[in-house]
Design a protein around this motif. Structure first.
Motif, PDB file in Angstrom:
ATOM      1  N   ASN A 296       9.524 -36.187  31.631  1.00 55.40           N
ATOM      2  CA  ASN A 296       9.780 -36.786  30.315  1.00 55.40           C
ATOM      3  C   ASN A 296       9.283 -35.882  29.200  1.00 55.40           C
ATOM      4  O   ASN A 296       9.943 -35.699  28.179  1.00 55.40           O
ATOM      5  CB  ASN A 296       9.081 -38.144  30.222  1.00 55.40           C
ATOM      6  N   GLN A 297       8.116 -35.293  29.418  1.00 60.89           N
ATOM      7  CA  GLN A 297       7.534 -34.402  28.402  1.00 60.89           C
ATOM      8  C   GLN A 297       8.435 -33.196  28.156  1.00 60.89           C
ATOM      9  O   GLN A 297       8.721 -32.821  27.030  1.00 60.89           O
ATOM     10  CB  GLN A 297       6.165 -33.900  28.873  1.00 60.89           C
ATOM     11  N   LYS A 298       8.892 -32.610  29.256  1.00 58.72           N
ATOM     12  CA  LYS A 298       9.658 -31.369  29.110  1.00 58.72           C
ATOM     13  C   LYS A 298      11.097 -31.606  28.671  1.00 58.72           C
ATOM     14  O   LYS A 298      11.711 -30.735  28.062  1.00 58.72           O
ATOM     15  CB  LYS A 298       9.613 -30.580  30.412  1.00 58.72           C
ATOM     16  N   SER A 299      11.643 -32.766  29.019  1.00 57.46           N
ATOM     17  CA  SER A 299      13.039 -33.030  28.627  1.00 57.46           C
ATOM     18  C   SER A 299      13.111 -33.551  27.195  1.00 57.46           C
ATOM     19  O   SER A 299      14.172 -33.578  26.593  1.00 57.46           O
ATOM     20  CB  SER A 299      13.683 -34.042  29.569  1.00 57.46           C
ATOM     21  N   LYS A 300      11.965 -33.972  26.660  1.00 56.24           N
ATOM     22  CA  LYS A 300      11.888 -34.542  25.312  1.00 56.24           C
ATOM     23  C   LYS A 300      12.716 -35.824  25.197  1.00 56.24           C
ATOM     24  O   LYS A 300      13.194 -36.186  24.129  1.00 56.24           O
ATOM     25  CB  LYS A 300      12.309 -33.512  24.257  1.00 56.24           C
ATOM     26  N   VAL A 301      12.956 -36.473  26.329  1.00 58.35           N
ATOM     27  CA  VAL A 301      13.662 -37.758  26.362  1.00 58.35           C
ATOM     28  C   VAL A 301      12.794 -38.691  27.198  1.00 58.35           C
ATOM     29  O   VAL A 301      12.161 -38.253  28.152  1.00 58.35           O
ATOM     30  CB  VAL A 301      15.054 -37.613  27.027  1.00 58.35           C
ATOM     31  N   GLN A 302      12.740 -39.950  26.829  1.00 57.04           N
ATOM     32  CA  GLN A 302      11.891 -40.895  27.577  1.00 57.04           C
ATOM     33  C   GLN A 302      12.729 -41.723  28.543  1.00 57.04           C
ATOM     34  O   GLN A 302      13.581 -42.494  28.134  1.00 57.04           O
ATOM     35  CB  GLN A 302      11.133 -41.810  26.595  1.00 57.04           C
ATOM     36  N   TYR A 303      12.502 -41.500  29.839  1.00 60.44           N
ATOM     37  CA  TYR A 303      13.139 -42.297  30.871  1.00 60.44           C
ATOM     38  C   TYR A 303      12.061 -43.153  31.521  1.00 60.44           C
ATOM     39  O   TYR A 303      10.891 -42.760  31.566  1.00 60.44           O
ATOM     40  CB  TYR A 303      13.748 -41.397  31.954  1.00 60.44           C
ATOM     41  N   SER A 304      12.473 -44.305  32.048  1.00 62.51           N
ATOM     42  CA  SER A 304      11.525 -45.087  32.832  1.00 62.51           C
ATOM     43  C   SER A 304      12.215 -45.578  34.096  1.00 62.51           C
ATOM     44  O   SER A 304      13.438 -45.735  34.122  1.00 62.51           O
ATOM     45  CB  SER A 304      11.012 -46.263  32.012  1.00 62.51           C
ATOM     46  N   GLY A 305      11.459 -45.774  35.125  1.00 62.26           N
ATOM     47  CA  GLY A 305      12.030 -46.230  36.391  1.00 62.26           C
ATOM     48  C   GLY A 305      11.066 -45.986  37.518  1.00 62.26           C
ATOM     49  O   GLY A 305      10.005 -45.388  37.326  1.00 62.26           O
ATOM     50  N   LYS A 306      11.445 -46.479  38.720  1.00 58.48           N
ATOM     51  CA  LYS A 306      10.556 -46.332  39.879  1.00 58.48           C
ATOM     52  C   LYS A 306      10.826 -45.008  40.563  1.00 58.48           C
ATOM     53  O   LYS A 306      11.571 -44.933  41.544  1.00 58.48           O
ATOM     54  CB  LYS A 306      10.828 -47.472  40.851  1.00 58.48           C
ATOM     55  N   VAL A 307      10.305 -43.953  40.013  1.00 62.65           N
ATOM     56  CA  VAL A 307      10.495 -42.629  40.619  1.00 62.65           C
ATOM     57  C   VAL A 307       9.129 -41.977  40.799  1.00 62.65           C
ATOM     58  O   VAL A 307       8.369 -41.866  39.833  1.00 62.65           O
ATOM     59  CB  VAL A 307      11.383 -41.721  39.723  1.00 62.65           C
ATOM     60  N   ASP A 308       8.799 -41.578  42.042  1.00 63.83           N
ATOM     61  CA  ASP A 308       7.487 -40.977  42.296  1.00 63.83           C
ATOM     62  C   ASP A 308       7.456 -39.542  41.775  1.00 63.83           C
ATOM     63  O   ASP A 308       6.594 -39.151  41.001  1.00 63.83           O
ATOM     64  CB  ASP A 308       7.180 -40.957  43.805  1.00 63.83           C
ATOM     65  N   SER A 309       8.422 -38.775  42.258  1.00 62.97           N
ATOM     66  CA  SER A 309       8.484 -37.372  41.819  1.00 62.97           C
ATOM     67  C   SER A 309       9.943 -36.940  41.717  1.00 62.97           C
ATOM     68  O   SER A 309      10.825 -37.565  42.303  1.00 62.97           O
ATOM     69  CB  SER A 309       7.738 -36.481  42.809  1.00 62.97           C
ATOM     70  N   ILE A 310      10.140 -35.879  41.003  1.00 58.13           N
ATOM     71  CA  ILE A 310      11.506 -35.383  40.771  1.00 58.13           C
ATOM     72  C   ILE A 310      11.564 -33.918  41.154  1.00 58.13           C
ATOM     73  O   ILE A 310      10.693 -33.130  40.763  1.00 58.13           O
ATOM     74  CB  ILE A 310      11.881 -35.556  39.283  1.00 58.13           C
ATOM     75  N   ASN A 311      12.589 -33.569  41.917  1.00 55.72           N
ATOM     76  CA  ASN A 311      12.774 -32.159  42.271  1.00 55.72           C
ATOM     77  C   ASN A 311      13.552 -31.452  41.166  1.00 55.72           C
ATOM     78  O   ASN A 311      14.644 -31.879  40.811  1.00 55.72           O
ATOM     79  CB  ASN A 311      13.552 -32.034  43.583  1.00 55.72           C
ATOM     80  N   VAL A 312      12.978 -30.389  40.655  1.00 58.38           N
ATOM     81  CA  VAL A 312      13.665 -29.640  39.588  1.00 58.38           C
ATOM     82  C   VAL A 312      13.776 -28.170  39.976  1.00 58.38           C
ATOM     83  O   VAL A 312      12.914 -27.635  40.671  1.00 58.38           O
ATOM     84  CB  VAL A 312      12.913 -29.729  38.235  1.00 58.38           C
TER      85      VAL A 312
END
Lengths: 439, 197
Positions: A281-297
């Protein structure tokens, strides 16, 4: 049904990623075992030798051919290398994030090799640059000019799309293009491309003299950019105050020089990194919410610039005048994409979570539906991993120097701090000598 | 029903491993109909050949070769200049060979086989890369004992619109008098190729 889903999972996990397929070649390239690396690439292409082009084309084929062309060049097989580059150049599209919707961008960044590889702008232009090197070493000026024109068209297009686009490859491509036309006595095109190389940042004395003399031969040139910004207009003014120069006199004055090109190190690898929702969220500068533990980028490691290289012409040490930091440039271009990457990553992770929750709710709260939910989640994870493909055998630094070269036979040698060395002998009317084995 | 949808999605994801393959003309008779690149293929060469050969064979200078008394005129064929952004040199060689075939078989002119003059043609090719100078080329023609030489040049204009590309080719084929350097005949052909999504 459970067996079927497990079978699907096994099938999915059997599709090795590009990085996995060619992982061994990285260390082979660094150890200078280009032949071994080449064998591995040919194996992945499904061909017996580098003379063959693959019969089947899959989403990785053009990228594998780029790797092969790079290795062939470093082994001195410029002819086969140029054939591969020409082939790829005809088919490879480019990655233009500004033209893609968020969904399509996600498809490219998370295709896990399902989409055909597309090269970013700098990488795409390097195909023509590397091939100009090939054709100039082969003394095939007609083909080098074709590559110069292709580079020129492509760079103009990228510049028109994005005025802030100023990669260092513009210096190298325009300089090599200028040389291709200069050696063919096509001085109008030579002055056009050399002028651009100057404008984009190569301001060495040798180019200054060359440009002034070319302005004397051609009477000047109408550039499409503001020549005052780089002082190019001042060079034109100096030329105007001098006597015109004949084409013949120009050829005579500059016939005894050679361009030495040294390629070393290796560009950074693309890797997959797991980050938290908060970080994304910090790096995308957009606020998402949801049940996500981690994200592969997708991420890009720093380039390996390789050991320092010294260039000798005979026994005389020669300075390399300009260094194009390809690895740094690739990383910089990747970083500018990061907000869009994280945004695409977040939206995909959250929609994947919804599918996972949907699957769990199908069969209620029993052990079969739990297993099915886990299986689907794993399968989606397997196929939704970031695309880590990149032209990984490309050198991190391309340096060049124009050195005096009176007719005769010379031995050029580069040696690095790691005690590796590479030598090259040239004789006759050759314009370019290339070193690219030292990594 | 919902499970079927999920598996259908998975199957689509799976189908992404492996796609196209190369084929032979015996397996795909219409293979020559498709344009696979922006360079010249056989269809393009046939079109350029047809656009030039009749006009060349019916030109004033070709008629003069047929009607003039004395020994047959000797014609040399020199490489064409590729001033485009495409690697079409080999295709241009093929086109010149097609012209050569018709001149040999259908006219009184003798053609100097450039395959037997490797060094000289290599020099001509090198000179063709340099600034164009018909007088210098005429000197090479003389060395070959030719009275005329056939050559040409191709230019292009390339445009992009997103991923789409268009190349507009313009080709000039010429017959040049070795003695005078005069262009005795010239024809202009146009051909456009594009990559459209």
């Amino acid at each position: 049904m459970r067996i079927f889903s497990l079978l699907l999972l096994i099938l999915l996990s059997n599709c090795a990623t590009y990085s996995e397929k060619i992982s061994g070649t990285y260390s082979q390239v660094q150890n200078g075992d280009m032949t071994l690396a080449l064998e591995k690439i040919n194996e992945e292409l499904g061909v017996q030798s580098s003379r063959e082009l693959p019969e089947k084309v899959n989403p990785d084929t053009y990228l594998l051919l780029l790797e092969r062309a790079t290795l062939l060049q470093s082994l001195g097989d410029y002819k086969l290398s140029s054939r591969d580059f020409v082939f790829v150049d005809q088919h490879l599209g480019w990655f233009d994030p500004q033209k893609l919707s968020a969904v399509k961008l996600g498809d490219y960044l998370y295709s896990a090799n399902a989409e055909e590889y597309r090269a970013p702008a700098s990488e795409r232009m390097l195909i023509n640059i590397e091939n100009m090197i090939n054709f100039l070493v082969l003394n095939n000026q007609s083909a080098a000019k074709v590559e110069a024109r292709r580079f020129s068209i492509l760079s103009r297009y990228f510049l028109a799309q994005n005025e802030a686009f100023r990669p260092d490859v513009l210096v190298l491509g325009n300089y090599l293009g200028g040389l291709s036309f200069e050696k063919s006595s096509d001085f109008r095109h030579a002055v056009k491309m050399y002028g651009r190389a100057w404008h984009f940042g190569y301001r060495e004395e040798e180019l200054q003299h060359r440009l002034i003399d070319l302005f004397r031969v051609t009477g000047g040139f109408n550039y499409t950019f503001d020549t005052r910004l780089s002082g190019l207009n001042a060079l034109m003014m100096r030329a105007k105050n001098l006597e015109p120069l004949s084409a013949r006199a120009y050829r005579q004055k500059y016939k005894d020089d050679v361009l030495v090109i040294v390629q070393k190190g290796r560009v950074g690898e693309k890797v997959s990194n797991a980050i938290t929702l908060e970080e994304a969220n910090q790096k995308s500068k957009v606020q998402y919410s949801g049940k996500v533990d981690s994200i592969n980028v997708p991420d890009m490691q720093g380039p390996d610039a390789g050991s320092a290289v010294e260039l000798y012409m005979g026994y005389k040490k020669t300075e390399l005048a300009y260094h194009v930091l390809i690895g740094q440039e690739f990383q910089r271009a990747f970083l500018t994409l990061q907000p869009a990457i994280y945004s695409a990553a977040l939206s995909r992770a959250l929609s994947r979570n919804l599918v996972d929750e949907g699957a769990r709710s199908i069969g209620g709260d029993n052990s079969i539906s739990s297993l099915l939910g886990l299986t689907i989640k794993d399968a989606l994870n397997a196929n939704d991993s970031p695309d880590t493909r990149s032209w990984s055998t490309l050198s991190a630094v391309i340096s060049f120097a124009r050195v005096p070269y009176p007719s005769g036979t010379y031995r050029f040698a580069t040696s690095s701090c790691s005690k590796k060395s590479e030598s090259n002998t040239i004789e006759g009317d050759f314009a370019v000598v290339s070193f690219s084995k030292l990594r | 029903m919902k499970i079927n949808i999920v598996f259908f999605v998975l199957l689509i994801l799976l189908s992404s491993c492996g796609r196209a393959q190369y084929v032979r003309d015996s397996e795909a008779p219409d293979i020559d109909d498709y344009a696979l690149s922006l360079r010249f293929d056989r269809r393009d060469l046939d079109r350029l050949y047809l656009d030039n050969i009749d006009k060349m064979m019916n030109s004033k200078i070709a008629n003069q070769w047929e009607t003039q008394s004395g020994p047959s005129p000797t014609v040399a064929i020199f490489p064409m200049r590729n001033e485009t952004s495409e690697h079409i040199d080999n295709a241009l060689e093929t086109l010149l060979s097609k012209f050569e075939t018709d001149i040999v078989n259908q006219s009184r002119a003798d053609v100097v086989s450039h395959e037997n003059q490797v060094d000289l043609i290599a020099e001509v090719r090198r000179q063709q890369q340099d600034a164009y100078d018909p007088k210098r080329l005429a000197r090479y023609g003389k060395q070959l004992g030719a009275q005329y030489f056939i050559t040409g040049k191709v230019f292009d204009e390339t445009d992009f619109a997103g991923d789409e590309r268009r190349v507009q080719y313009t080709m000039f084929v010429q017959i040049i008098n070795v003695e005078t350097g005069k262009v005795e005949w010239q024809n202009e052909s146009a051909l456009t190729k594009a990559f459209l999504r």
